[in-house]
Design an enzyme around this catalytic site. Structure first.
Site, PDB file in Angstrom:
ATOM      1  N   ASP A  32      82.652  65.341  44.095  1.00 45.94           N
ATOM      2  CA  ASP A  32      83.883  66.028  44.507  1.00 45.94           C
ATOM      3  C   ASP A  32      84.981  64.979  44.684  1.00 45.94           C
ATOM      4  O   ASP A  32      84.737  63.928  45.299  1.00 45.94           O
ATOM      5  CB  ASP A  32      83.622  66.783  45.830  1.00 45.94           C
ATOM      6  N   ASN A  88      81.820  78.688  48.912  1.00 45.40           N
ATOM      7  CA  ASN A  88      82.904  79.567  49.354  1.00 45.40           C
ATOM      8  C   ASN A  88      83.221  80.630  48.301  1.00 45.40           C
ATOM      9  O   ASN A  88      83.268  80.317  47.108  1.00 45.40           O
ATOM     10  CB  ASN A  88      84.174  78.742  49.616  1.00 45.40           C
ATOM     11  N   GLN A  95      87.847  79.444  49.430  1.00 48.76           N
ATOM     12  CA  GLN A  95      87.677  79.038  48.026  1.00 48.76           C
ATOM     13  C   GLN A  95      89.033  78.668  47.442  1.00 48.76           C
ATOM     14  O   GLN A  95      90.021  79.390  47.630  1.00 48.76           O
ATOM     15  CB  GLN A  95      87.053  80.182  47.205  1.00 48.76           C
ATOM     16  N   HIS A 101      81.004  77.363  42.489  1.00 52.81           N
ATOM     17  CA  HIS A 101      80.437  76.027  42.723  1.00 52.81           C
ATOM     18  C   HIS A 101      79.740  75.985  44.071  1.00 52.81           C
ATOM     19  O   HIS A 101      80.080  76.723  44.991  1.00 52.81           O
ATOM     20  CB  HIS A 101      81.520  74.946  42.651  1.00 52.81           C
ATOM     21  N   HIS A 103      78.687  73.356  47.128  1.00 57.09           N
ATOM     22  CA  HIS A 103      78.950  72.028  47.692  1.00 57.09           C
ATOM     23  C   HIS A 103      77.649  71.404  48.185  1.00 57.09           C
ATOM     24  O   HIS A 103      76.876  72.047  48.902  1.00 57.09           O
ATOM     25  CB  HIS A 103      79.889  72.133  48.903  1.00 57.09           C
TER      26      HIS A 103
HETATM   27  P1  AMP Z   1      86.391  75.214  47.317  1.00 54.14           P
HETATM   28  O1  AMP Z   1      87.430  75.036  48.389  1.00 54.14           O
HETATM   29  O2  AMP Z   1      85.053  75.645  47.821  1.00 54.14           O
HETATM   30  O3  AMP Z   1      86.915  76.092  46.188  1.00 54.14           O
HETATM   31  O4  AMP Z   1      86.136  73.766  46.753  1.00 54.14           O
HETATM   32  C1  AMP Z   1      86.823  73.215  45.672  1.00 54.14           C
HETATM   33  C2  AMP Z   1      86.445  71.767  45.623  1.00 54.14           C
HETATM   34  O5  AMP Z   1      86.741  71.266  44.338  1.00 54.14           O
HETATM   35  C3  AMP Z   1      87.185  70.899  46.641  1.00 54.14           C
HETATM   36  O6  AMP Z   1      86.252  70.269  47.509  1.00 54.14           O
HETATM   37  C4  AMP Z   1      87.939  69.903  45.758  1.00 54.14           C
HETATM   38  O7  AMP Z   1      87.994  68.606  46.319  1.00 54.14           O
HETATM   39  C5  AMP Z   1      87.127  69.927  44.473  1.00 54.14           C
HETATM   40  N1  AMP Z   1      87.849  69.566  43.258  1.00 54.14           N
HETATM   41  C6  AMP Z   1      89.055  70.020  42.860  1.00 54.14           C
HETATM   42  N2  AMP Z   1      89.386  69.454  41.679  1.00 54.14           N
HETATM   43  C7  AMP Z   1      88.360  68.643  41.321  1.00 54.14           C
HETATM   44  C8  AMP Z   1      88.096  67.789  40.206  1.00 54.14           C
HETATM   45  N3  AMP Z   1      88.974  67.654  39.210  1.00 54.14           N
HETATM   46  N4  AMP Z   1      86.930  67.094  40.192  1.00 54.14           N
HETATM   47  C9  AMP Z   1      86.040  67.212  41.202  1.00 54.14           C
HETATM   48  N5  AMP Z   1      86.222  68.004  42.268  1.00 54.14           N
HETATM   49  C10 AMP Z   1      87.368  68.705  42.346  1.00 54.14           C
END
Ligand code: AMP
Ligand code: ZN
Length: 137
Positions: A32, A88, A95, A101, A103
């Site tokens: 992440d 999420n 989310q 995805h 975590h």
């Molecule tokens: P969520 O809030 O559960 O939708 O989590 C989205 C996650 O994606 C966050 O923890 C971000 O830091 C991560 N994220 C967003 N863009 C990227 C990326 N290009 N590469 C890796 N992780 C990412």
């Protein structure tokens, strides 16, 4: 299945770089970019499903098996003291990327960021009612 506007679909296609930890036909695991702790990673299916509601049951099962495998491996390598696995669904749940995805968050005894909530109170009647409504029949 791909969504042209989805950042994770672009990552799967190799159009945006990522730090990949694991890849097979169905999934990619990557670090992440905004980690909650050292080693925070994400499991993403290669096909685009926006959330748990869209994700086919079979892939949901495979994602959890992969989470176990990754958590075991990462705990050994990082020597972390605990592990959160969370996921999420929807804006109200936090989310921000609408490609399913999971975590994978290693936790450390000296770490201070915890996933916490304040315990709410509902009356015994409300709890009974909820249990009745939510029971899978
Ligand atoms: P969520 O809030 O559960 O939708 O989590 C989205 C996650 O994606 C966050 O923890 C971000 O830091 C991560 N994220 C967003 N863009 C990227 C990326 N290009 N590469 C890796 N992780 C990412
Ligand atoms: Zn996508």
């Amino acid at each position: 299945m791909r969504d042209e506007n989805c950042i994770f679909c672009k990552i799967v296609a190799g159009e945006i770089p990522s730090r990949t930890l694991f890849e097979d036909e169905d999934f990619k695991v990557m670090l992440d970019v905004g980690p909650a702790a050292k080693g925070h990673a994400l499991i993403i299916p290669k096909a685009h499903y926006s959330d748990i509601y869209e994700l086919p049951s079979e892939l949901a099962g495979e994602a959890l098996k992969l989470a176990k495998r990754m958590a075991t491996h990462m705990t050994t390598v990082l020597n972390c003291d605990g592990f959160n696995i969370l996921q999420n669904n929807g804006v109200a749940a936090g989310q921000t990327v609408f490609h399913y995805h999971m975590h994978l968050i290693p936790r450390y005894a000296d770490g201070n960021e915890m996933i916490l909530w304040e315990a709410k109170q509902f009356s015994a009647e409300e709890m009974d009612d909820l249990a009745e409504k939510l029971a899978v029949k």
